[in-house]
Design a protein around this motif. Sequence first.
Motif, short mmCIF file in Angstrom:
data_model
loop_
_atom_site.label_atom_id
_atom_site.label_comp_id
_atom_site.label_asym_id
_atom_site.label_seq_id
_atom_site.Cartn_x
_atom_site.Cartn_y
_atom_site.Cartn_z
N TYR A 110 -1.76 17.10 -24.86
CA TYR A 110 -2.45 16.04 -24.11
C TYR A 110 -3.85 15.82 -24.65
O TYR A 110 -4.55 16.77 -24.99
CB TYR A 110 -2.53 16.44 -22.63
CG TYR A 110 -3.42 15.53 -21.82
CD1 TYR A 110 -2.96 14.32 -21.35
CD2 TYR A 110 -4.73 15.92 -21.53
CE1 TYR A 110 -3.78 13.49 -20.61
CE2 TYR A 110 -5.56 15.10 -20.78
CZ TYR A 110 -5.08 13.88 -20.33
OH TYR A 110 -5.91 13.07 -19.60
N ARG A 111 -4.25 14.55 -24.72
CA ARG A 111 -5.64 14.23 -25.10
C ARG A 111 -5.97 12.82 -24.64
O ARG A 111 -5.22 11.88 -24.89
CB ARG A 111 -5.81 14.31 -26.62
CG ARG A 111 -7.22 13.89 -27.09
CD ARG A 111 -7.97 15.08 -27.60
NE ARG A 111 -9.36 14.75 -27.92
CZ ARG A 111 -9.91 14.99 -29.11
NH1 ARG A 111 -9.21 15.51 -30.09
NH2 ARG A 111 -11.18 14.73 -29.30
N ASN A 112 -7.09 12.67 -23.94
CA ASN A 112 -7.63 11.36 -23.56
C ASN A 112 -6.61 10.48 -22.84
O ASN A 112 -6.46 9.30 -23.14
CB ASN A 112 -8.17 10.63 -24.80
CG ASN A 112 -9.33 11.35 -25.44
OD1 ASN A 112 -10.09 12.04 -24.77
ND2 ASN A 112 -9.47 11.20 -26.76
N GLY A 113 -5.89 11.07 -21.90
CA GLY A 113 -4.97 10.30 -21.09
C GLY A 113 -3.63 10.02 -21.73
O GLY A 113 -2.81 9.30 -21.15
N ARG A 114 -3.36 10.59 -22.90
CA ARG A 114 -2.10 10.32 -23.59
C ARG A 114 -1.47 11.64 -24.04
O ARG A 114 -2.13 12.67 -24.17
CB ARG A 114 -2.31 9.40 -24.79
CG ARG A 114 -3.11 8.14 -24.46
CD ARG A 114 -2.88 7.06 -25.51
NE ARG A 114 -1.62 6.35 -25.26
CZ ARG A 114 -1.09 5.46 -26.10
NH1 ARG A 114 -1.68 5.21 -27.27
NH2 ARG A 114 0.03 4.84 -25.81
N ASP A 137 2.20 7.60 -22.41
CA ASP A 137 1.21 7.69 -21.33
C ASP A 137 1.65 8.64 -20.22
O ASP A 137 0.93 8.82 -19.24
CB ASP A 137 0.97 6.30 -20.73
CG ASP A 137 0.33 5.35 -21.73
OD1 ASP A 137 -0.50 5.81 -22.54
OD2 ASP A 137 0.67 4.14 -21.71
N GLY A 174 -13.42 19.67 -27.82
CA GLY A 174 -12.71 18.44 -28.14
C GLY A 174 -12.10 18.41 -29.53
O GLY A 174 -11.33 17.49 -29.84
N SER A 193 -10.11 12.61 -33.86
CA SER A 193 -10.07 12.41 -32.40
C SER A 193 -8.92 11.51 -31.98
O SER A 193 -8.50 11.54 -30.83
CB SER A 193 -11.40 11.83 -31.92
OG SER A 193 -11.67 10.59 -32.56
N ASN A 194 -8.38 10.69 -32.93
CA ASN A 194 -7.24 9.84 -32.58
C ASN A 194 -5.92 10.60 -32.56
O ASN A 194 -4.87 10.05 -32.21
CB ASN A 194 -7.14 8.64 -33.53
CG ASN A 194 -6.85 9.04 -34.98
OD1 ASN A 194 -6.56 10.19 -35.29
ND2 ASN A 194 -6.95 8.06 -35.87
#
Length: 480
Positions: A110-114, A137, A174, A193-194
């Motif tokens: 999981y990362r940044n809501g996805r 999602d 992060g 980060s992506n």
Amino acid sequence: MRRRPIVRALAAGCAAVLAASLALASPASAANPIITTIYTADPAPLVVGNTMYIYAGRDEAPTGTNNFVMREWHVLSSTDAANWTHHGARANIGTFGWAGADAWASEVEYRNGRYYWYTSVNGRGPGWMDIGVAVADSPLGPFTDAKGGPLISDSTPNSSPLNIDPTVFVDDDGQAYLYWGGYWGARAVRLASNMIDTVGSVVTPQGLTNFWEAPFMFKRNGLYYMIYAANDTQGCVTSSSYACQRYATATNPMGPWTHRGVVLGQVSSTTNHAGVAQLNGQWYMIYHNANAPGGGNFRRSVAVDRMYFNADGTIQPVVQTTTGPPPNPGGGVQPPAGTNLAPSATASTSYVSAWESLAAINNGGVPTSSADRSNLAYGNWPQQGTQWIEYRWPSARSINRTATYWFDDNQGIDLPASCQVQYWTGSAYVNVPNQSTCGVAADTYNVTTFSTVSTTRLRLNITSRTGYSTGVLEWMAFQP
């Protein structure tokens, strides 16, 4: 822990998707293997709120076939680690337009809501296996190709001899890391980060003694752990055709690693692939074997068993069972009613372990069990005998009861032998008057009553059992 528990609000945000999925879901087993209606292998866990998801490939080899036949990845879930729901296939070879076969080991992060699903898959291009990544999602999808091509392939400089078995770990700062590899070739690289691009050079991690394949990375108490399959005969397996799970630790996510030993012995299948997760305060190892009816080396099944740490951070060898773990639903008892003065106090102690937190005792957490670290934990290992915790207020407070939720890590910290509440008279600490029994029960709030005192300081003296230290998850102090 490896997976920082994702907040319940986020899990609630997926409610509509989950509800629709559950309509198609089917119950699985409450024993090992956890599902026997199909064969499943190469499991990887992910905890979201109070739910553990297991992502696994499906073995479809007919009886007598001596090769892997794997075309899709399935998802199972549980809120108690004992009773499982099978959600069916949630990705397959067709998810990746550039892939042709071999839906091998995978993992979701999981990362940044996805949710990013990293997969081992045959990419039709030069060489053999690649690593792809899909995204969704919701932990149950729908998942779509996030990149349009391999993240890792044979054309990646310094790639593994066999590019399989991805494990992805997002650290507290992060930064994300990808480990993978087979044929004795462990590799590691940082992720952007992506989550779909690499950053910097691929490195060969040092210290993963006898690495064969199947890395899985997690973090606990500031220490990084890597479990992985090995097939040596030096304390691992009796035949190199089989594998065990060794593990190593490091103080840096890129190593160097220090080998610590075998954490899971030889299983009934030749391959041995495992992951680790914590649910409702308990750690678990998720692995596969060949124990389902009709099972074999190419018809494997996922199993789950409890895992325990020693006080020094090493891991006890996991005991493989046919019963699986008992239900661990969490939730626990609710705190006593009343006005709790503890959050407004300043806490101090005679000793706190460097990896534990004194802030735990008055941060308002509601433990699900005495092993629940999700809201921090106070512990005083390796101290023994009598230790104390204390509250101070800027002015006098009237208090007539406390409630203590003890911490027990099933290692060096155990439930205390006894306890005593004291208050500050202005010149000395004395026992509170007419104290009731100071309870030492696990998994509950131990309420202690006494005649009302007016004081600026309240202390809890905790006496350990012989050979153990003590700990507290929450200590409440109530006004009359």
